[in-house]
Design a protein around this motif. Structure first.
Motif, mmCIF file in Angstrom:
data_model
loop_
_atom_site.group_PDB
_atom_site.id
_atom_site.type_symbol
_atom_site.label_atom_id
_atom_site.label_comp_id
_atom_site.label_asym_id
_atom_site.label_seq_id
_atom_site.Cartn_x
_atom_site.Cartn_y
_atom_site.Cartn_z
ATOM 1 N N LYS A 25 24.099 36.714 41.675
ATOM 2 C CA LYS A 25 22.679 36.452 41.430
ATOM 3 C C LYS A 25 21.640 37.730 41.464
ATOM 4 O O LYS A 25 20.734 37.759 40.848
ATOM 5 C CB LYS A 25 22.314 35.532 42.516
ATOM 6 C CG LYS A 25 21.207 34.558 42.110
ATOM 7 C CD LYS A 25 21.066 33.199 43.057
ATOM 8 C CE LYS A 25 19.820 32.352 42.574
ATOM 9 N NZ LYS A 25 19.563 31.251 43.151
ATOM 10 N N ARG A 44 15.290 35.274 29.625
ATOM 11 C CA ARG A 44 16.416 34.502 29.600
ATOM 12 C C ARG A 44 17.360 35.648 30.119
ATOM 13 O O ARG A 44 17.173 36.742 29.936
ATOM 14 C CB ARG A 44 17.008 33.997 28.330
ATOM 15 C CG ARG A 44 16.007 33.013 27.938
ATOM 16 C CD ARG A 44 16.447 32.187 26.561
ATOM 17 N NE ARG A 44 16.313 33.011 25.369
ATOM 18 C CZ ARG A 44 16.973 32.759 24.388
ATOM 19 N NH1 ARG A 44 17.284 31.584 24.173
ATOM 20 N NH2 ARG A 44 16.855 33.766 23.327
ATOM 21 N N TYR A 45 18.634 35.072 30.615
ATOM 22 C CA TYR A 45 19.837 36.027 30.904
ATOM 23 C C TYR A 45 20.988 35.466 30.818
ATOM 24 O O TYR A 45 20.942 34.199 30.700
ATOM 25 C CB TYR A 45 19.389 36.700 32.317
ATOM 26 C CG TYR A 45 19.638 35.624 33.536
ATOM 27 C CD1 TYR A 45 20.782 35.211 33.967
ATOM 28 C CD2 TYR A 45 18.504 35.233 33.883
ATOM 29 C CE1 TYR A 45 20.948 34.006 34.780
ATOM 30 C CE2 TYR A 45 18.562 34.079 34.838
ATOM 31 C CZ TYR A 45 19.659 33.685 35.322
ATOM 32 O OH TYR A 45 19.616 32.471 36.149
ATOM 33 N N TRP A 46 22.048 36.144 30.718
ATOM 34 C CA TRP A 46 23.553 35.691 30.586
ATOM 35 C C TRP A 46 24.115 36.153 31.908
ATOM 36 O O TRP A 46 23.992 37.329 32.035
ATOM 37 C CB TRP A 46 23.988 35.740 29.364
ATOM 38 C CG TRP A 46 23.302 35.154 28.037
ATOM 39 C CD1 TRP A 46 23.713 33.950 27.433
ATOM 40 C CD2 TRP A 46 22.133 35.634 27.627
ATOM 41 N NE1 TRP A 46 22.571 33.731 26.562
ATOM 42 C CE2 TRP A 46 21.748 34.585 26.638
ATOM 43 C CE3 TRP A 46 21.223 36.658 27.623
ATOM 44 C CZ2 TRP A 46 20.486 34.574 25.665
ATOM 45 C CZ3 TRP A 46 19.886 36.667 27.130
ATOM 46 C CH2 TRP A 46 19.785 35.899 25.991
ATOM 47 N N ARG A 47 24.956 35.313 32.498
ATOM 48 C CA ARG A 47 25.676 35.822 33.757
ATOM 49 C C ARG A 47 27.072 35.090 33.692
ATOM 50 O O ARG A 47 26.938 33.882 33.416
ATOM 51 C CB ARG A 47 24.944 35.724 34.795
ATOM 52 C CG ARG A 47 25.100 36.176 36.074
ATOM 53 C CD ARG A 47 24.209 35.765 37.192
ATOM 54 N NE ARG A 47 24.084 34.526 37.434
ATOM 55 C CZ ARG A 47 22.828 33.820 38.296
ATOM 56 N NH1 ARG A 47 22.193 34.834 38.629
ATOM 57 N NH2 ARG A 47 23.003 32.659 38.310
ATOM 58 N N GLU A 57 30.448 35.003 25.448
ATOM 59 C CA GLU A 57 29.727 35.307 24.364
ATOM 60 C C GLU A 57 28.233 35.085 24.390
ATOM 61 O O GLU A 57 27.815 33.953 24.940
ATOM 62 C CB GLU A 57 30.403 34.355 23.242
ATOM 63 C CG GLU A 57 31.619 34.840 22.662
ATOM 64 C CD GLU A 57 31.975 34.072 21.512
ATOM 65 O OE1 GLU A 57 31.490 32.830 21.100
ATOM 66 O OE2 GLU A 57 33.097 34.490 20.704
ATOM 67 N N TYR A 59 24.794 34.265 21.937
ATOM 68 C CA TYR A 59 24.254 34.162 20.514
ATOM 69 C C TYR A 59 22.732 34.607 20.652
ATOM 70 O O TYR A 59 21.910 33.881 21.618
ATOM 71 C CB TYR A 59 24.396 33.037 19.926
ATOM 72 C CG TYR A 59 25.930 32.218 19.918
ATOM 73 C CD1 TYR A 59 26.470 32.437 18.792
ATOM 74 C CD2 TYR A 59 26.467 32.030 20.913
ATOM 75 C CE1 TYR A 59 27.679 32.032 18.559
ATOM 76 C CE2 TYR A 59 27.890 31.385 21.011
ATOM 77 C CZ TYR A 59 28.567 31.577 19.858
ATOM 78 O OH TYR A 59 29.832 31.130 19.734
ATOM 79 N N LYS B 58 21.821 28.802 24.989
ATOM 80 C CA LYS B 58 20.862 29.938 25.054
ATOM 81 C C LYS B 58 20.976 30.575 23.546
ATOM 82 O O LYS B 58 20.547 31.652 23.464
ATOM 83 C CB LYS B 58 21.065 30.758 26.120
ATOM 84 C CG LYS B 58 20.685 30.382 27.411
ATOM 85 C CD LYS B 58 21.029 31.343 28.530
ATOM 86 C CE LYS B 58 20.847 30.817 29.820
ATOM 87 N NZ LYS B 58 21.109 31.740 31.233
ATOM 88 N N ALA B 59 21.601 29.841 22.754
ATOM 89 C CA ALA B 59 21.803 30.293 21.164
ATOM 90 C C ALA B 59 20.541 30.086 20.592
ATOM 91 O O ALA B 59 20.120 31.171 19.744
ATOM 92 C CB ALA B 59 22.953 29.688 20.803
ATOM 93 N N GLY B 166 11.397 32.002 31.598
ATOM 94 C CA GLY B 166 12.502 32.137 32.454
ATOM 95 C C GLY B 166 12.781 31.213 33.852
ATOM 96 O O GLY B 166 13.924 30.775 33.974
ATOM 97 N N GLN B 169 13.787 27.767 33.217
ATOM 98 C CA GLN B 169 15.082 27.449 32.884
ATOM 99 C C GLN B 169 15.895 27.637 34.153
ATOM 100 O O GLN B 169 16.834 26.599 34.216
ATOM 101 C CB GLN B 169 15.796 28.623 31.867
ATOM 102 C CG GLN B 169 15.207 28.121 30.307
ATOM 103 C CD GLN B 169 16.325 28.969 29.475
ATOM 104 O OE1 GLN B 169 16.640 29.775 29.576
ATOM 105 N NE2 GLN B 169 16.225 28.203 28.411
#
Lengths: 144, 303
Positions: A25, A44-47, A57, A59, B58-59, B166, B169
């Motif tokens: 985190k 936004r983030y991807w984890r 993946e 997008y 999140k696409a 953010g 979300q």
């Protein structure tokens, strides 16, 4: 004796899990602070936890006239840094950052609006990995 | 112009603040059973494993992302095309979440085109809906005031909006409100596509906006997956899935040329990707896409 052993094991496993979750985190704010610089974060983030060669993946729609900062963050069990494979919407590989050496972040500019698929992976080892994307006006756009 | 807007907004802000406090007090004292359901029960029925849908969720570009880029493209503001902000109080449950996404997009678009009074109206609608789900502190009066002070600094305001989106979300994820988040994202996506279509109809020379519309063809299968996962147990998801299918059919004739002409990386790690010119959307294609999208949008906004 056996009960105590089970309880201690469970407790240790729980603490380890909690530590892993906390450090995972913590990745996003740490990387954002260190590498976002004058780029705007889109919120936004991807984890993901990547084990045994797993990939995750992402997008993302990229617009022309903007410079994007891609920040792959994390460190695997073998101290490897995460890398990115970038594909277009038709799944043609456009770039694998591993072929370009080791960097903490990559800046990206496109000539037209594109939906790209970004694969986040560790070349070796396993662990938590995250990707943050920032943006700002490109040099070209700001001098227009 | 800015000072006029400010003069108009001060009494509005005070009135809105009082209204928010009053609403908060009323809600705090006696939450309706409907709201209690919104906050605590919704996702226990419709939730699906997070990892199945997270990548797809999140696409779609975020409302803030689209707004930033529309600002870059210097598009006009088309207020008539947007949703009615006065209807915010009529929505609840998952429909409310989808409309929260719609209002967020309208707000970001109004803000990006420097129509602050309109952005402010949508912000009030966003806050009203956010209160239903216990996330109104993210768009609190203090934060709105801070945003308000940054009217002359659109980049800073955009950064704040991004931060708030953010946080929204993240909070919904932490609260396990996955279905709500999914609907909020769907609402934002529908409204972004709707605005883009209206802009291209208005000015067909906006090639990059047309390209954004075309690319939704690649996103549609992912958006459909969001709804396929629970369509067996949720009638609204089934209906949404049907409309998305119609939209997919409308996109069949659209060509998505994503062939790269060149990719280069310089010694500072800057990647330049050049793509071949793509075929523009014809007015017929725009109309064909707009028809099923309107049905879907209408389904979401009907009160």
């Amino acid at each position: 004796m056996r009960k105590s052993f089970v309880a201690v094991s469970l407790l240790l496993a729980g603490i380890r899990w909690l530590c892993a979750q906390t450090s995972c985190k913590q990745l996003v704010p740490t990387c954002k602070e260190a590498y976002m610089e004058n780029f705007s974060w889109d919120g936004r983030y991807w984890r993901a936890e990547l084990y045994g060669g797993e990939t995750t993946e992402i997008y993302y729609t990229f617009f022309p006239g903007l410079r994007y900062r891609l920040i792959p963050c994390g460190s695997s069990s073998t101290k490897a840094t995460p890398h990115l494979r970038i594909y277009n919407a038709n799944r043609t590989l456009l770039l694998d950052t591993r072929q370009q050496g080791e960097r903490r972040y990559w800046d990206l500019e496109l000539s037209s609006t594109q939906l790209l698929v970004i694969e986040l992976y560790y070349p070796s080892g396993e662990g938590c990995a995250a990707l943050l994307i920032g943006h700002r006006a490109s040099m070209e756009a700001s001098t227009r | 112009m800015v000072s006029v807007v400010r003069v108009v907004k001060k009494p509005l802000l005070s009135g809105w603040a009082l209204l928010s406090i009053a609403l908060w007090w009323v809600e705090g004292c006696a939450p309706s059973s409907e709201e209690a359901q919104d906050r605590h029960k919704m996702d226990t029925v419709y939730a699906v494993p997070w990892e199945q849908v997270e990548a797809y969720m999140k696409a779609a570009p975020s409302p803030v992302q689209v707004a930033l880029w529309l600002r870059q493209e210097k598009v006009p503001f088309m207020r008539k095309a947007l949703h009615d902000p006065t209807l915010a109080g009529k929505y609840a449950g998952l429909q409310g979440a989808a409309n929260l996404g719609i209002y967020l997009t309208d707000m970001a678009y109004a803000h990006a085109t420097e129509n602050y009074q309109d952005a402010y109206e949508y912000l009030s609608s966003v806050n009203r809906l956010a209160a239903r789900y216990g996330v109104d502190d993210i768009l609190s009066v203090d934060r709105i005031r801070l945003l308000d002070k940054l009217q002359d600094q659109p980049d800073s305001a955009q950064k704040l909006l991004s931060q708030y989106y953010g946080e929204l979300q993240e909070r919904l994820e932490e609260m396990g409100q996955q279905a709500m988040l999914r609907h909020m994202i769907l609402g934002g996506w529908i409204e972004s596509l709707h605005i883009a279509l209206v802009l291209v109809e208005h000015d067909s020379s906006k090639q990059q906006v047309a390209q954004l519309i075309s690319l939704q063809k690649s996103l549609l299968p992912l958006i459909k997956k969001l709804y396929a996962v629970d369509s067996a147990s949720y009638a609204a998801s089934r209906q949404i899935l049907t409309y998305l299918g119609e939209l997919e059919t409308a996109f069949q004739d659209v060509k998505v040329e994503a062939a790269p002409a060149a990719t280069a990386v310089d010694n500072k790690g800057v990647i330049q990707m050049r793509f071949r010119e793509t075929q523009s959307l014809s007015p017929k294609q725009v109309s064909a896409i707009k028809a099923p999208l309107q049905k879907l949008r209408q389904f979401v906004i009907q009160s």
